[in-house]
Design a protein around this motif. Structure first.
Motif, PDB file in Angstrom:
ATOM      1  N   GLY A   3      -7.944   3.738   4.198  1.00 15.14           N
ATOM      2  CA  GLY A   3      -8.015   3.264   2.725  1.00 15.14           C
ATOM      3  C   GLY A   3      -7.356   1.684   2.464  1.00 15.14           C
ATOM      4  N   GLU A   4      -6.305   1.729   1.510  1.00 17.94           N
ATOM      5  CA  GLU A   4      -5.800   0.767   1.199  1.00 17.94           C
ATOM      6  C   GLU A   4      -4.835  -0.098   2.276  1.00 17.94           C
ATOM      7  OE1 GLU A   4      -3.071   4.057  -0.641  1.00 17.94           O
ATOM      8  OE2 GLU A   4      -5.177   3.713  -0.061  1.00 17.94           O
ATOM      9  N   TYR A   5      -4.623   0.640   3.279  1.00 20.10           N
ATOM     10  CA  TYR A   5      -3.607   0.065   4.250  1.00 20.10           C
ATOM     11  C   TYR A   5      -3.951  -1.121   4.935  1.00 20.10           C
ATOM     12  CZ  TYR A   5      -0.503   3.887   3.290  1.00 20.10           C
ATOM     13  OH  TYR A   5       0.164   4.717   2.444  1.00 20.10           O
ATOM     14  N   GLY A   6      -5.557  -1.098   5.180  1.00 16.91           N
ATOM     15  CA  GLY A   6      -6.001  -2.152   5.886  1.00 16.91           C
ATOM     16  C   GLY A   6      -6.608  -3.303   5.158  1.00 16.91           C
ATOM     17  N   ARG A   7      -6.631  -3.259   3.895  1.00  8.65           N
ATOM     18  CA  ARG A   7      -7.227  -4.358   2.808  1.00  8.65           C
ATOM     19  C   ARG A   7      -6.422  -5.718   2.894  1.00  8.65           C
ATOM     20  NH1 ARG A   7     -10.551  -1.561   3.380  1.00  8.65           N
ATOM     21  NH2 ARG A   7     -11.874  -0.340   1.667  1.00  8.65           N
TER      22      ARG A   7
ATOM     23  N   TRP B  66      -6.853  -0.880  -7.267  1.00  9.46           N
ATOM     24  CA  TRP B  66      -6.317  -2.157  -8.256  1.00  9.46           C
ATOM     25  C   TRP B  66      -5.056  -2.579  -7.687  1.00  9.46           C
ATOM     26  CZ3 TRP B  66      -2.229  -1.899 -11.614  1.00  9.46           C
ATOM     27  CH2 TRP B  66      -2.104  -2.998 -12.550  1.00  9.46           C
ATOM     28  N   PHE B  67      -4.073  -1.998  -7.414  1.00  5.86           N
ATOM     29  CA  PHE B  67      -2.540  -2.417  -7.352  1.00  5.86           C
ATOM     30  C   PHE B  67      -2.791  -3.199  -6.041  1.00  5.86           C
ATOM     31  CE2 PHE B  67       1.624  -1.750  -5.453  1.00  5.86           C
ATOM     32  CZ  PHE B  67       2.305  -2.029  -6.528  1.00  5.86           C
ATOM     33  N   VAL B  68      -3.442  -2.836  -4.799  1.00  2.00           N
ATOM     34  CA  VAL B  68      -3.312  -3.517  -3.635  1.00  2.00           C
ATOM     35  C   VAL B  68      -4.108  -4.771  -3.760  1.00  2.00           C
ATOM     36  CG1 VAL B  68      -4.087  -3.297  -1.155  1.00  2.00           C
ATOM     37  CG2 VAL B  68      -2.748  -1.322  -2.416  1.00  2.00           C
ATOM     38  N   TYR B  69      -5.357  -4.906  -4.392  1.00  6.41           N
ATOM     39  CA  TYR B  69      -5.954  -5.729  -4.297  1.00  6.41           C
ATOM     40  C   TYR B  69      -6.320  -6.507  -5.238  1.00  6.41           C
ATOM     41  CZ  TYR B  69     -10.377  -8.087  -2.193  1.00  6.41           C
ATOM     42  OH  TYR B  69     -11.483  -9.059  -1.843  1.00  6.41           O
ATOM     43  N   TYR B  70      -6.479  -6.212  -6.396  1.00  2.00           N
ATOM     44  CA  TYR B  70      -6.687  -7.033  -7.752  1.00  2.00           C
ATOM     45  C   TYR B  70      -5.470  -7.483  -8.509  1.00  2.00           C
ATOM     46  CZ  TYR B  70     -11.518  -5.516  -7.525  1.00  2.00           C
ATOM     47  OH  TYR B  70     -12.878  -5.150  -7.041  1.00  2.00           O
ATOM     48  N   PHE B  71      -4.359  -6.709  -8.463  1.00  2.00           N
ATOM     49  CA  PHE B  71      -3.248  -6.908  -9.238  1.00  2.00           C
ATOM     50  C   PHE B  71      -2.478  -8.292  -8.840  1.00  2.00           C
ATOM     51  CE2 PHE B  71       1.256  -5.573 -10.517  1.00  2.00           C
ATOM     52  CZ  PHE B  71       1.239  -5.890 -11.781  1.00  2.00           C
ATOM     53  N   PRO B  72      -2.398  -9.222  -9.777  1.00  2.00           N
ATOM     54  CA  PRO B  72      -1.881 -10.487  -9.581  1.00  2.00           C
ATOM     55  C   PRO B  72      -0.560 -10.810  -8.952  1.00  2.00           C
ATOM     56  CG  PRO B  72      -3.032 -10.879 -11.665  1.00  2.00           C
ATOM     57  CD  PRO B  72      -3.168  -9.259 -11.139  1.00  2.00           C
ATOM     58  N   LEU B  73       0.392  -9.815  -9.374  1.00  2.00           N
ATOM     59  CA  LEU B  73       1.808  -9.771  -8.941  1.00  2.00           C
ATOM     60  C   LEU B  73       1.890  -9.533  -7.528  1.00  2.00           C
ATOM     61  CD1 LEU B  73       4.028  -8.478 -11.692  1.00  2.00           C
ATOM     62  CD2 LEU B  73       3.678 -10.965 -10.864  1.00  2.00           C
ATOM     63  N   THR B  74       0.970  -8.318  -6.881  1.00  3.89           N
ATOM     64  CA  THR B  74       1.213  -8.203  -5.628  1.00  3.89           C
ATOM     65  C   THR B  74       0.297  -9.167  -4.586  1.00  3.89           C
ATOM     66  OG1 THR B  74      -1.037  -6.796  -5.820  1.00  3.89           O
ATOM     67  CG2 THR B  74       1.138  -5.560  -5.934  1.00  3.89           C
ATOM     68  N   ARG B  75      -0.618  -9.851  -5.277  1.00  2.00           N
ATOM     69  CA  ARG B  75      -1.338 -10.852  -4.467  1.00  2.00           C
ATOM     70  C   ARG B  75      -0.492 -12.136  -4.198  1.00  2.00           C
ATOM     71  NH1 ARG B  75      -6.592  -9.165  -2.958  1.00  2.00           N
ATOM     72  NH2 ARG B  75      -5.797 -10.538  -1.147  1.00  2.00           N
ATOM     73  N   LEU B  76       0.482 -12.462  -5.511  1.00  2.00           N
ATOM     74  CA  LEU B  76       1.326 -13.399  -5.389  1.00  2.00           C
ATOM     75  C   LEU B  76       2.104 -13.565  -3.931  1.00  2.00           C
ATOM     76  CD1 LEU B  76       2.727 -15.820  -7.078  1.00  2.00           C
ATOM     77  CD2 LEU B  76       4.191 -14.176  -8.001  1.00  2.00           C
ATOM     78  N   LEU B  77       2.512 -12.595  -3.283  1.00  2.00           N
ATOM     79  CA  LEU B  77       3.127 -12.457  -2.057  1.00  2.00           C
ATOM     80  C   LEU B  77       2.461 -13.439  -1.039  1.00  2.00           C
ATOM     81  CD1 LEU B  77       4.139  -8.696  -1.936  1.00  2.00           C
ATOM     82  CD2 LEU B  77       5.709 -10.492  -2.396  1.00  2.00           C
ATOM     83  N   GLU B  78       1.033 -13.189  -0.984  1.00  2.57           N
ATOM     84  CA  GLU B  78       0.195 -14.095   0.036  1.00  2.57           C
ATOM     85  C   GLU B  78       0.129 -15.575  -0.413  1.00  2.57           C
ATOM     86  OE1 GLU B  78      -3.889 -11.890   0.427  1.00  2.57           O
ATOM     87  OE2 GLU B  78      -2.497 -10.994  -1.097  1.00  2.57           O
ATOM     88  N   PHE B  79       0.383 -15.806  -1.643  1.00  5.37           N
ATOM     89  CA  PHE B  79       0.266 -17.259  -2.050  1.00  5.37           C
ATOM     90  C   PHE B  79       1.768 -17.706  -1.622  1.00  5.37           C
ATOM     91  CE2 PHE B  79       1.779 -20.212  -5.409  1.00  5.37           C
ATOM     92  CZ  PHE B  79       0.812 -21.282  -5.222  1.00  5.37           C
TER      93      PHE B  79
ATOM     94  N   PRO C 131       0.751  -1.168   0.072  1.00 10.54           N
ATOM     95  CA  PRO C 131       0.075  -0.158   0.224  1.00 10.54           C
ATOM     96  C   PRO C 131       0.776   1.252   0.057  1.00 10.54           C
ATOM     97  CG  PRO C 131      -0.132  -1.252   2.053  1.00 10.54           C
ATOM     98  CD  PRO C 131       0.420  -1.983   1.345  1.00 10.54           C
ATOM     99  N   PHE C 132       1.849   1.231   0.616  1.00 15.14           N
ATOM    100  CA  PHE C 132       3.059   2.337   0.445  1.00 15.14           C
ATOM    101  C   PHE C 132       3.532   2.681  -1.086  1.00 15.14           C
ATOM    102  CE2 PHE C 132       3.158   0.954   4.719  1.00 15.14           C
ATOM    103  CZ  PHE C 132       3.173   2.172   5.600  1.00 15.14           C
ATOM    104  N   LEU C 133       3.764   1.385  -1.612  1.00 16.43           N
ATOM    105  CA  LEU C 133       4.104   1.752  -3.104  1.00 16.43           C
ATOM    106  C   LEU C 133       2.764   2.293  -3.887  1.00 16.43           C
ATOM    107  CD1 LEU C 133       6.023  -1.572  -3.654  1.00 16.43           C
ATOM    108  CD2 LEU C 133       6.952   0.777  -3.566  1.00 16.43           C
ATOM    109  N   ALA C 134       1.741   1.852  -3.375  1.00 14.17           N
ATOM    110  CA  ALA C 134       0.460   2.382  -4.158  1.00 14.17           C
ATOM    111  C   ALA C 134       0.380   3.895  -4.171  1.00 14.17           C
ATOM    112  CB  ALA C 134      -0.827   1.697  -3.504  1.00 14.17           C
ATOM    113  N   GLU C 135       0.707   4.562  -3.192  1.00 15.53           N
ATOM    114  CA  GLU C 135       0.882   5.799  -2.911  1.00 15.53           C
ATOM    115  C   GLU C 135       1.422   6.620  -4.221  1.00 15.53           C
ATOM    116  OE1 GLU C 135      -0.911   7.499  -0.799  1.00 15.53           O
ATOM    117  OE2 GLU C 135      -1.498   6.008   0.605  1.00 15.53           O
TER     118      GLU C 135
END
Length: 418
Positions: A266-270, A214-227, A191-195
């Protein structure tokens, strides 16, 4: 190991994880409630509208659970002799049939409701690439089956998994927790990068600017970190580096993290505040199953609900959109809803979604998995009923793996992801 093989983790006889299946349903239910209840709370006005943000936030955490669970379970049941092509075949057969049935139903319902069917709101979704495209109408177009965006992320996870597992297995067990911390920090940094992204346009039901969301929640590359976090925490358990955090304590930690997330802007809590607690929850549930302990999530009913949770996840939004709540129709947005009416419609939505999920799982998902998930020659290979390839073990998300989201791999009994 051949370069074309998926590395084994040797879970073997420990692969039965029924509590993770039960938790899959809990995560899927959070997503369903966030959509069904969240929209209704908005229409109730007053304090209901403010509470809707808590429900929408709960749905975010359900999807995150699916992504982490996918990495965990795929790692837990990776088996000797598996190849990338066989692995990918199982994954594609798992996610695409339900997805294509739901997409077909979506198009028919859109036509019935007079909603425009376009290339933008159908073709990227058909091929599960919509999450790569930062366009609101592509991902969340009116009348579409929006939750399928998470399958686009899962598709990336599956394609990358053989190499990710190979890399993670090279980490010395004594260093695994350091890597868990590093990936958690990377998730926190997103989320800091999303700023750096534009502040306009903004979401309709959320104060977050669209590009940042989109960057925090939908973008597959950022969600890959959770995987990846799920892969790492599975290796922690498999290499006996687990800290013995009990299931009860991990649940309390997850609830506390959700409370913290709800207070962040905002995006910091998602995603960031709950990623590590959810990973610990998954590991503690798996450890409880591994040690033969009973949990509230491992009973027969919860396991069945977990087995149909991918289908539940993929059909529920259509019921929310075109069923008793009817967010696709103008009348929904023009009238206030009473509490009793809202509760009735949420209950009906859940019930209808479960019936449709039961039918989709029984008529499409399970038969096609049995027919196409393994090469024909594998029928001659003896299998044990409770083993990774046993005939009675579902191969399901994370999701969303799965969820598997939320939804899966070589399926431990009851443990399925999408």
């Amino acid at each position: 190991m051949s370069a074309s093989h998926v590395p084994s983790t040797g879970a073997g006889e420990q692969s039965r994880l029924p509590s993770l299946t039960g938790l899959r349903f809990v995560a899927a239910l959070l997503v369903v409630l966030s959509h069904a209840g969240g929209f209704l709370l908005v229409r109730m006005g007053g304090s209901g509208e403010s509470y809707s943000q808590y429900l929408f936030g709960a749905g975010n955490k359900g999807v995150s659970f699916f992504f982490i669970l996918s990495g965990f379970v795929l790692t837990w049941v990776a088996r000797p002799g598996d190849t990338r092509m066989r692995f990918w075949r199982r994954r594609l057969v798992k996610i695409f049939p339900n997805h294509l049935v739901a997409l077909t139903a979506t198009v028919l319902l859109m036509l019935y409701a007079g909603i425009a069917v376009t290339v933008a709101n159908t073709v990227p979704t058909m091929f599960l690439v919509q999450s790569w495209i930062p366009d609101f109408d592509v991902i969340q177009g009116p009348g579409t089956n929006t939750p399928s965006w998470s399958l686009a992320c899962e598709l990336l996870f599956y394609m990358a998994f053989p190499w990710l597992l190979l890399l993670v297995r090279r980490i010395e067990p004594a260093r695994l927790w350091r890597w868990v911390g590093a990936v958690t920090l990377a998730i926190t940094a997103v989320p800091f990068l999303a700023e750096l992204l534009p502040d306009a346009p903004r979401m309709q039901f959320d104060p977050i600017p669209w590009w940042k969301y989109w960057f925090v929640y939908y973008f597959p590359l950022t969600r890959l970190l959770e995987f990846v976090l799920g892969i790492l925490i599975a290796r922690v358990v498999l290499t006996r580096r687990w800290i013995n955090l009990g299931l009860g304590w991990s649940l309390l930690l997850t609830v506390a993290a959700f409370a913290l997330a709800s207070q962040l802007p905002g995006e910091y809590g998602r995603v960031a505040p709950t990623a590590l607690p959810l990973a610990l929850l998954i590991a503690s549930a798996a450890t409880a199953d591994q040690r033969g302990r009973r949990t509230p999530f491992g009973g027969r009913v919860m396991v069945w609900l977990g087995e149909v949770s991918y289908a539940f996840y993929i059909v529920h939004f259509l019921v929310v959109t075109y069923g008793p709540i009817g967010t696709a129709y103008p009348e929904f947005w023009m009238e206030k809803w009473s509490g009793p009416q809202a509760l009735l419609d949420v209950g009906l939505t859940i019930a209808i979604s479960l019936v449709l999920a039961w039918a989709l799982h029984g008529l499409v998902e399970r038969p096609l998995m049995r027919r196409w998930s393994r090469p024909a020659a594998s029928a001659a290979v003896p299998v044990t009923p409770d083993g990774p390839d046993g005939p009675d073990t579902p191969d399901t998300p994370d999701t969303p793996d799965t969820p598997d989201t939320p939804g899966q791999e070589a399926a431990p009994q009851g443990a399925s992801v999408n």
